[in-house]
Motif scaffolding. Structure first.
Motif, PDB file in Angstrom:
ATOM      1  N   ASP A 114      -5.920  -1.818   9.383  1.00  0.00           N
ATOM      2  CA  ASP A 114      -6.834  -0.823   8.830  1.00  0.00           C
ATOM      3  C   ASP A 114      -6.027   0.089   7.915  1.00  0.00           C
ATOM      4  O   ASP A 114      -5.323   0.986   8.381  1.00  0.00           O
ATOM      5  CB  ASP A 114      -7.474  -0.024   9.958  1.00  0.00           C
ATOM      6  CG  ASP A 114      -8.547   0.941   9.455  1.00  0.00           C
ATOM      7  OD1 ASP A 114      -8.615   1.163   8.224  1.00  0.00           O
ATOM      8  OD2 ASP A 114      -9.308   1.467  10.287  1.00  0.00           O
ATOM      9  N   GLU A 115      -6.125  -0.138   6.616  1.00  0.00           N
ATOM     10  CA  GLU A 115      -5.300   0.601   5.664  1.00  0.00           C
ATOM     11  C   GLU A 115      -5.741   2.040   5.481  1.00  0.00           C
ATOM     12  O   GLU A 115      -5.114   2.807   4.751  1.00  0.00           O
ATOM     13  CB  GLU A 115      -5.247  -0.148   4.333  1.00  0.00           C
ATOM     14  CG  GLU A 115      -4.583  -1.512   4.483  1.00  0.00           C
ATOM     15  CD  GLU A 115      -4.293  -2.187   3.162  1.00  0.00           C
ATOM     16  OE1 GLU A 115      -3.687  -1.542   2.284  1.00  0.00           O
ATOM     17  OE2 GLU A 115      -4.680  -3.358   3.003  1.00  0.00           O
ATOM     18  N   ARG A 116      -6.822   2.433   6.172  1.00  0.00           N
ATOM     19  CA  ARG A 116      -7.179   3.855   6.199  1.00  0.00           C
ATOM     20  C   ARG A 116      -6.295   4.600   7.201  1.00  0.00           C
ATOM     21  O   ARG A 116      -6.169   5.827   7.123  1.00  0.00           O
ATOM     22  CB  ARG A 116      -8.646   4.022   6.595  1.00  0.00           C
ATOM     23  CG  ARG A 116      -9.650   3.415   5.624  1.00  0.00           C
ATOM     24  CD  ARG A 116     -11.034   3.402   6.227  1.00  0.00           C
ATOM     25  NE  ARG A 116     -11.075   2.585   7.445  1.00  0.00           N
ATOM     26  CZ  ARG A 116     -12.148   2.472   8.231  1.00  0.00           C
ATOM     27  NH1 ARG A 116     -13.266   3.123   7.906  1.00  0.00           N
ATOM     28  NH2 ARG A 116     -12.103   1.712   9.318  1.00  0.00           N
ATOM     29  N   LYS A 117      -5.694   3.849   8.131  1.00  0.00           N
ATOM     30  CA  LYS A 117      -4.888   4.459   9.184  1.00  0.00           C
ATOM     31  C   LYS A 117      -3.395   4.217   9.019  1.00  0.00           C
ATOM     32  O   LYS A 117      -2.580   5.021   9.484  1.00  0.00           O
ATOM     33  CB  LYS A 117      -5.331   3.929  10.551  1.00  0.00           C
ATOM     34  CG  LYS A 117      -6.767   4.286  10.904  1.00  0.00           C
ATOM     35  CD  LYS A 117      -7.142   3.730  12.273  1.00  0.00           C
ATOM     36  CE  LYS A 117      -8.569   4.102  12.651  1.00  0.00           C
ATOM     37  NZ  LYS A 117      -8.963   3.552  13.976  1.00  0.00           N
ATOM     38  N   THR A 177       0.826  -1.198   0.000  1.00  0.00           N
ATOM     39  CA  THR A 177       0.000   0.000   0.000  1.00  0.00           C
ATOM     40  C   THR A 177       0.867   1.259   0.000  1.00  0.00           C
ATOM     41  O   THR A 177       1.712   1.438   0.873  1.00  0.00           O
ATOM     42  CB  THR A 177      -0.915   0.017   1.237  1.00  0.00           C
ATOM     43  OG1 THR A 177      -1.607  -1.221   1.319  1.00  0.00           O
ATOM     44  CG2 THR A 177      -1.912   1.160   1.153  1.00  0.00           C
TER      45      THR A 177
END
Length: 768
Positions: free
Chosen positions: A205-208, A175
Motif C-alpha cells: 500500500d503505497e499510501r502507507k 516511489t
C-alpha cells in the motif's frame, strides 16, 4: 491466499437435476484455488543436466514439472543455488522428490530487533582506529533493514572521494526515491526487495509505505547511521543527548537493502538482499533482525551469512530482545557475530514527586508542557478500568471519567510503552508513570512520550503503588531533568537482551559480545514520529531508541574500522579481535552487572564481554576459522549431505572415519556441556590454534578458578612463543569434573598475555 467459499441455497429439484447440480457443485469446489505458500527451493548445482546451458533454465524446468502456473520470485546463485516461488503444499512435496532438489523449505518471517557511544567507546580521541583516515573510505557497509532516509545529514558526503572502484552496486528508483538526487558518495547503494512480501501479503500500500529504498519506518536509517553516519554537529532529540553525532565508521560508505516492510521481513527477500549485497561488493553486512531458533539449513540468515563469509564479508546480527530469560538468543550460527545489548553512561532522568514529599527516579524523553509542581490527582490504572489487565493501559481500557485530568500509573507489558501513554492521553489523563514489573526489573528505557510521562523500575513502582493505595487523595507530579552523563555503573547488560545458552550448538557461547544498545541517538526517518505511532505528528532528524537492533550496528561499524586498518583480516579474525579484547569489568573495576537481576553477568549474558575498539585494533593473537572448519561443525551436528549442501552450496562430504566435534572449532570462547547423573570424572578436551598478528613475543596463560573445586581446568602448554607475524601455535584445554546437578552452570576465564596484550576467552560449563 485464503480460499473463498460460495453459498448455494437448496430448493426442491427432480432427482436428475439434483444429481446434475451436485456434480456441478463438485466441479466448482475442485476449481477453487488451493492455498499457496512461498517456498525456497534449494538445488544441487552439481546435478544440473548438461542439456541446460544456464541454471535459470534448469530452475524453470523443475518448477514447470509440478506447476504450469507458478512463477519464480527470485533466483539465487551466491547465497544458495535455487529459487523462491509460490506453491501448494502438495506441489512442494512433489517438487522435493525431483532429481537435483536438495530441499523445498517454507519461507520464514523475521522481525526487527529494536552519539554518546563514540565517546563511550573511546573513538573520540583518534587513538589508533584513525577514523579520519582515507583507508576507511574504501570500506562499504551493507545494511539489510527498512531502507534509508537519504535526506538525513548523516549521509553527507563532504570530504569523501570517488566511490571505491570495487563497488558494483547501484541505487534503484522507486516511489519517492530518485537515485540522482538521493544517492551520493556516502550513500552509494540503495535497493529494495518486496516480491516475497507481496506474494504473501498482497501489493504494498503505497499510501502507507514507499515501494522503494526509502525508509518510512525509521529503523533502517537508525541502524545504518549508527554503523557509518557522517559527523553531524548539534544533533539531539528535542534537546536530549545534544552533541556531535557520528557512526562508528564515520567515513565508510553505506549500501542500504530494504527487505523489511510493515508486515515484517520475509526470508525470500532477505536472501535476495544478501545475495545482491555480496555481488555488489560490500565488506560488512549488518542485520538487526531475526526469527525463531531453528536449524542452520532452515534459517535464511544463517544460509546467507555463510555465503557472505565465504566471500570474506563480516556478518553481524542482533541477539534478540527476548531477555532476560535464558535460551532466547537468536542468530546462532558460528559464522555470524551475534551481539547483545548494554547501557552507556548517559541517562535522561525524570523523577516522580509524590504528595507525601518523596521522590522516585525514572527516565523520559518527553518534551513539551510541564506538569504543575504542586501536583495532580494520581490514580492506578487498575482502579480506572473495567478490563481484565486494565492496569496495562491497553487501547480502550481506561474509563475517561476516572482518569480525566489525573496522572495515571500503568504497568509495563503486552503493548508498547509509548502506546500506553497515548491511551492515557486519549482518555483525558494529564500524565503517566510507567512501572516495570518483575519481567523488566530495574531496566529503564527512555521514550519520547506524547504526554508528560516517566518510566520507573520495579522497586520504585511498588513503592509508588503503596502510596497510591494508602493515601485517600494521592497526588504526584513529574520533574524532567534533561540529559545526564557519567552514570555508573556502566555498562550493564540490558534486561531485554537475549541470553544463552546456545540452543543449537551448546558447545559455542552465544551471544559473542555486547555493545551499546540502550537509549542510542542516531538518524531517523522524516516519514514517522519518534514514537512510531500513527498519532505522533512530530518529525525529528534524530531519535533515541533501544534494542539489540542498536547494538548490532555498533559492532558492524567497528568491524568496518578494523577492515580498513587490516584489509587482509578474515571475518573470523575480525570477530576474534573484537571478542578477545572485550572487557568484563567496569571503570570501577567491578564485574559487569545484569540489570535484570543486579547480579554479575555471565558469558550467557555478555559472551566475551563489552566491545573495546581501541584494544581490538591490536589484539596480539587471534583465532582464525576457515569455511571448511564451519562445515565440520555441521558434520558434528549430524547434518545430512543435502542439509550441508544447502548451507555450503558445495559438494562437501563428511569423512565417515572421522569423529567430528563442535568443540574442535577454533572459536574464541569455550562452552563445555556435561551430562549430569554419571559416576566418576568426566573429561572434555578442546584444541585451539592462535595466530600472531602482532610483534614477536611470549604469551603465558592464566585461568580464573571456577566456583567449585570439583572442576579442574588444565591448559597445555602454558606458554606460547611467537617469532614472527602470522605464526600459528596450538594448545589444548582439558576440563575435568565430577557430576553436578542438572541445570548447574559455572564460569571461568582463560587469558593469554605477553605483558601488553590480553587475549581473553570466556568459559561456560553446564550440566544437563
Amino acid at each position: 491466499m485464503e480460499e473463498e467459499m460460495g453459498v448455494l441455497k437448496m430448493r426442491f429439484f427432480p432427482s436428475a437435476v439434483l444429481i446434475l447440480l451436485l456434480s456441478c457443485c463438485h466441479v466448482l469446489e475442485s476449481a477453487q484455488p488451493k492455498k499457496q505458500n512461498t517456498y525456497i527451493v534449494h538445488m544441487a548445482k552439481s546435478q544440473m543436466p548438461p542439456s541446460f546451458t544456464q541454471p535459470r533454465l534448469w530452475y524453470d524446468s523443475s518448477l514447470k514439472s509440478v506447476s504450469d502456473s507458478a512463477e519464480i520470485l527470485y533466483t539465487y546463485n551466491t547465497v544458495l543455488h535455487g529459487y523462491s516461488t509460490r506453491l501448494t503444499k502438495k506441489e512442494a512435496e512433489a517438487l522435493e522428490q525431483k532429481q537435483g532438489i536438495l530441499a523445498v523449505l517454507p519461507e520464514l518471517r523475521y522481525e526487527l530487533h529494536t552519539t554518546r557511544t563514540p565517546e563511550f567507546l573511546g573513538l573520540d580521541s583518534n587513538q589508533g582506529l584513525v577514523p579520519e583516515s582515507d583507508s576507511g573510505t574504501d570500506v562499504i557497509i551493507g545494511v539489510l533493514d527498512t531502507g534509508i532516509w537519504p535526506e538525513s545529514p548523516s549521509y553527507d558526503d563532504t570530504g569523501l572521494g570517488p566511490v571505491p572502484a570495487s563497488w558494483k552496486g547501484e541505487c534503484e528508483a522507486g516511489t519517492n526515491f530518485t537515485p540522482a538526487k538521493n544517492c551520493n558518495r556516502k550513500l552509494i547503494g540503495a535497493r529494495f526487495f518486496s516480491k516475497g512480501y507481496e506474494s504473501s501479503l498482497g501489493p504494498i500500500d503505497e499510501r502507507k509505505e514507499s515501494k522503494s529504498p526509502r525508509d518510512d519506518d525509521g529503523h533502517g536509517t537508525h541502524t545504518s547511521t549508527t554503523t557509518s553516519g557522517a559527523y553531524v554537529a548539534n544533533a539531539s532529540l528535542f534537546g536530549y543527548a545534544l552533541g556531535t553525532a557520528r557512526g562508528m565508521a564515520a567515513r565508510a560508505r553505506v549500501a542500504a537493502y530494504k527487505v523489511c516492510w510493515l508486515g515484517g521481513c520475509f526470508s525470500s527477500d532477505i536472501l535476495a538482499g544478501m545475495e545482491q549485497a555480496i555481488e555488489d561488493g560490500v565488506n560488512v553486512l549488518s542485520l538487526s533482525l531475526g526469527g525463531g531458533i531453528t536449524d542452520f539449513y532452515r534459517d535464511s540468515i544463517s544460509i546467507g551469512a555463510f555465503g557472505a563469509t565465504e566471500g570474506g564479508i563480516f556478518v553481524s546480527c542482533s541477539a534478540g530482545n527476548s531477555g532476560p530469560d535464558g535460551n532466547t538468543v537468536s542468530n546462532l550460527a558460528p559464522w555470524i557475530t551475534t551481539v547483545g545489548a548494554g547501557t552507556i553512561d548517559r541517562d535522561f532522568p525524570a523523577s516522580v514527586r509524590l504528595g507525601n514529599g518523596k521522590n522516585y527516579s525514572g527516565v523520559s524523553l518527553y518534551s513539551g508542557k510541564q506538569l504543575p509542581e504542586s501536583g495532580l490527582p494520581f490514580i492506578y490504572a487498575g482502579n480506572a478500568t473495567n478490563f481484565t489487565n486494565g492496569n496495562l493501559c491497553m487501547i480502550g481500557s481506561l474509563i475517561p471519567e476516572k482518569v480525566a485530568g489525573k496522572i495515571v500509573l500503568c504497568d509495563r507489558g503486552v503493548n508498547s510503552r509509548v502506546q500506553k501513554g497515548s491511551v492515557v492521553k486519549d482518555a483525558g489523563g494529564a500524565g503517566m508513570v510507567l512501572a516495570n514489573t518483575a519481567a523488566n526489573g530495574e531496566e529503564l528505557v527512555a521514550d519520547a512520550h506524547l504526554l508528560p510521562a516517566t518510566g520507573v523500575g520495579q522497586k520504585n513502582g511498588d513503592l509508588i503503588k503503596d502510596y497510591i493505595f494508602s493515601d485517600p487523595k494521592p497526588t504526584a507530579t513529574i520533574i524532567f531533568q534533561g540529559t545526564k552523563v557519567g552514570i555508573q555503573p556502566s555498562p550493564v547488560v540490558a534486561a531485554f537482551s537475549s541470553r544463552g545458552p546456545n540452543s543449537i550448538n551448546p558447545e559455542i557461547v552465544k551471544p559473542d559480545l555486547i555493545a551499546p544498545g540502550v537509549n542510542i541517538l542516531a538518524g531517523w526517518s522524516g516519514a514517522v514520529g519518534p514514537t512510531g505511532l500513527s498519532v505522533d505528528t512530530r518529525r525529528v532528524g534524530f531519535n533515541i531508541i533501544s534494542g539489540t537492533s542498536m547494538s548490532c550496528p555498533h559492532v558492524s561499524g567497528l568491524a568496518g574500522l578494523l577492515k580498513a586498518a587490516h584489509p587482509d583480516w578474515s571475518p573470523a579474525v575480525i570477530r576474534s579481535a573484537l571478542m578477545t579484547t572485550a572487557y568484563t569489568v567496569d571503570k570501577a573495576g567491578q564485574g559487569l552487572l545484569d540489570v535484570a537481576t543486579g547480579k554479575p553477568a555471565t558469558p550467557f549474558d555478555i559472551g566475551s564481554g563489552h566491545v573495546n575498539p581501541q584494544k581490538a585494533l591490536d589484539p596480539g593473537l587471534v583465532y582464525d576459522i576457515s569455511t571448511d572448519e564451519y562445515l565440520s561443525v555441521l558434520c558434528a551436528l549430524k547434518y545430512t549431505p543435502a542439509q550441508i549442501n544447502i548451507v555450503s552450496k558445495k559438494n562437501f562430504t563428511c569423512d565417515a572415519t572421522k569423529n567430528y566435534s563442535v568443540s574442535d572449532l577454533n572459536y574464541p570462547s569455550f562452552a563445555v556441556p556435561f551430562t549430569s547423573g554419571g559416576s566418576g570424572m568426566s573429561t572434555a578436551k578442546y584444541v585451539r590454534t592462535l595466530t600472531n598478528v602482532g610483534a614477536p613475543g611470549t604469551y603465558k596463560v592464566s585461568v580464573s578458578s571456577v566456583s567449585d573445586s570439583s572442576v579442574k581446568i588444565v591448559v597445555d602448554p602454558m606458554e606460547l612463543s611467537f617469532s614472527e607475524q602470522n605464526e600459528k601455535k596450538m594448545y589444548t584445554v582439558s576440563f575435568l569434573s565430577s557430576s553436578m546437578a542438572s541445570g548447574t552452570s559455572m564460569y571461568a576465564r582463560l587469558e593469554w598475555s605477553d605483558g601488553k596484550h590480553i587475549v581473553g576467552s570466556p568459559i561456560a560449563i553446564t550440566w544437563t
